[in-house]
Design an enzyme around this catalytic site. Structure first.
Site, PDB file in Angstrom:
ATOM      1  N   GLN A  51      -4.099  -2.032  -0.309  1.00  0.00           N
ATOM      2  CA  GLN A  51      -3.739  -2.220   1.094  1.00  0.00           C
ATOM      3  C   GLN A  51      -3.163  -0.930   1.682  1.00  0.00           C
ATOM      4  O   GLN A  51      -2.303  -0.277   1.083  1.00  0.00           O
ATOM      5  CB  GLN A  51      -2.721  -3.376   1.209  1.00  0.00           C
ATOM      6  CG  GLN A  51      -2.341  -3.756   2.625  1.00  0.00           C
ATOM      7  CD  GLN A  51      -3.476  -4.413   3.416  1.00  0.00           C
ATOM      8  OE1 GLN A  51      -4.439  -4.929   2.861  1.00  0.00           O
ATOM      9  NE2 GLN A  51      -3.352  -4.398   4.728  1.00  0.00           N
ATOM     10  N   ASP A  93     -13.570  -2.544   0.267  1.00  0.00           N
ATOM     11  CA  ASP A  93     -13.206  -2.088   1.614  1.00  0.00           C
ATOM     12  C   ASP A  93     -14.271  -1.144   2.183  1.00  0.00           C
ATOM     13  O   ASP A  93     -14.296  -0.895   3.389  1.00  0.00           O
ATOM     14  CB  ASP A  93     -11.884  -1.305   1.561  1.00  0.00           C
ATOM     15  CG  ASP A  93     -10.661  -2.155   1.869  1.00  0.00           C
ATOM     16  OD1 ASP A  93     -10.779  -3.079   2.691  1.00  0.00           O
ATOM     17  OD2 ASP A  93      -9.599  -1.873   1.285  1.00  0.00           O
ATOM     18  N   LYS A 132      -5.656 -12.648   2.752  1.00  0.00           N
ATOM     19  CA  LYS A 132      -6.825 -12.255   1.949  1.00  0.00           C
ATOM     20  C   LYS A 132      -6.836 -13.011   0.627  1.00  0.00           C
ATOM     21  O   LYS A 132      -7.889 -13.482   0.177  1.00  0.00           O
ATOM     22  CB  LYS A 132      -6.798 -10.736   1.694  1.00  0.00           C
ATOM     23  CG  LYS A 132      -7.091  -9.911   2.941  1.00  0.00           C
ATOM     24  CD  LYS A 132      -6.801  -8.426   2.738  1.00  0.00           C
ATOM     25  CE  LYS A 132      -7.026  -7.659   4.049  1.00  0.00           C
ATOM     26  NZ  LYS A 132      -6.695  -6.236   3.945  1.00  0.00           N
TER      27      LYS A 132
END
Ligand code: GUN
Length: 297
Positions: A98, A121, A54
Site C-alpha cells: 500500500q 497493482d 481490499k
C-alpha cells in the site's frame, strides 16, 4: 435530457461475482485458493481503510487474503526482505504494497522488488513496458482498467474516438492513455501545463478526468453527447458545518446536462478499482498455475 449515469457500483458487483465464480473453479482445479498478500507500513488511517476493504473483498471472492502490518519505523531493507519472501511463496499470486510508504522509504525501489508477475497493482516498470508495447502479459493498474471496462460497457467499440485524458500520473493518466490507444482511440494526454484545456476537452468524445482537483472540469468543457469518466475522489466541506462530502474532478451537475453518459462520484469509478484488483489477482493466479486466462474478465 441529462446524461445517462454510468453505474460503477453495479458493474463492480457483477465483476466481483464473476471473479468469485472463477476463483472457486481455480481452487477446485488447483487444490488451493488464489492468494493476495497485502503489506501496510505504518498506521495511516486512510490506508488502513483501503486495506480493510481490499482484504474483505478478497475473502468475499473466495480468495486467500494474507496481511502484513509493519510498524512505521520498519527499515526499507526489512520491507524488501518481506517482498522477497512473498515473491518466493507459491501460495501468493498477488502482492500489494500500500502506498504512500513512509518518507524514509523509496517506493520506486520497493515496487521494483516485486515479481512483475505478482504485481497486481501494475506499478512495476516491466508491466508499464508490457502495456506500452501491447504485451498481453501486462498486469494493468486497477483504476484505469476499471475505467476502460466502464467505457466498453457503455460505448462498445471505442475505435476512432478522440479520448482526452486529463492527468499524467503513472498510476492513472499514462496507463489510461495506453489502454485507450490499445483500443484504437486517438488519444490526447492533457495536464496542468496544457494550453486552453477547456477548448481541448470540448474536442473529446471520451473525457477522462484524473487530476485530483475538485470539480475542475466544468459543464462548458464537455462536448455534447460525450462520455465522461471522473476518476477524482475529493473530500470538500459539506453544506452543514463540520460535515464533508465527496466530489469528483468534474462539476457533475453541470456536466450531466451536456454529456451523453457520465460516472457519478461516489459510485462511478471508485468501486471498479477493488473489483479490478480481484480480477488481476485471479489472472495472475491462472498464469502462475499455467492455466488459460479466465474468459470474460
Ligand atoms: N494507495 C492509494 N491507491 C493505491 C493503490 O491502488 N495501490 C496501492 N498499492 N496503494 C495505493
Amino acid at each position: 435530457m441529462p446524461a445517462r449515469r454510468i453505474d460503477g457500483k453495479a458493474a463492480a458487483a457483477a465483476l466481483r461475482e464473476r471473479v468469485g465464480h472463477l476463483a472457486s473453479f481455480f481452487s477446485a482445479s488447483t487444490g488451493r485458493p488464489a492468494g493476495l498478500a497485502t503489506v501496510l507500513v505504518g498506521e495511516d488511517p486512510a490506508s488502513e481503510v483501503y486495506i480493510r476493504s481490499k482484504r474483505a473483498a478478497t475473502a468475499e471472492a473466495g480468495m486467500e487474503s494474507v496481511h502484513h502490518a509493519l510498524s512505521a519505523d520498519t527499515s526499507e531493507a526489512e520491507l524488501l526482505a518481506l517482498v522477497e519472501r512473498l515473491n518466493a511463496d507459491p501460495a501468493v499470486d498477488g502482492i500489494l504494497v500500500q502506498l504512500p510508504l513512509p518518507g524514509h522509504m523509496d517506493s520506486a525501489r520497493v515496487i521494483a522488488a516485486i515479481d512483475p508477475d505478482k504485481d497486481v497493482d501494475g506499478f512495476h516498470v516491466v508491466n508499464a513496458g508490457r502495456l506500452a508495447v501491447g504485451d498481453p502479459a501486462a498486469l494493468v493498474p486497477c483504476t484505469p482498467l476499471g475505467c476502460l471496462h466502464l467505457l466498453k460497457a457503455e460505448l462498445g467499440d471505442l475505435s476512432g474516438r478522440h479520448a482526452v485524458v486529463i492527468g499524467r500520473s503513472n498510476i492513472v493518466g499514462k496507463p489510461m492513455a495506453m489502454l485507450l490507444l490499445g483500443e484504437s482511440c486517438t488519444v490526447t494526454i492533457a495536464h496542468s501545463r496544457t494550453r486552453d484545456l477547456p477548448a481541448l476537452c470540448r474536442e473529446a468524445d471520451i473525457l477522462v478526468a484524473a487530476v485530483g482537483r475538485p470539480e475542475m472540469v466544468r459543464g462548458e468543457w464537455v462536448k455534447p453527447g460525450a462520455t465522461v469518466i471522473d476518476v477524482g475522489i475529493n473530500r470538500v466541506p459539506g453544506v452543514e458545518p463540520g460535515k464533508s462530502r465527496l466530489v469528483g474532478d468534474v462539476a457533475f451537475a453541470e456536466a450531466e446536462q451536456v454529456a451523453g453518459a457520465i460516472t457519478p462520484v461516489p459510485g462511478g469509478v471508485g468501486p471498479m478499482t477493488i473489483a479490478m484488483l480481484l480480477r488481476n489477482t485471479l489472472v495472475a493466479a491462472h498464469r502462475r498455475a499455467g492455466l488459460a486466462a479466465p474468459e470474460g474478465l
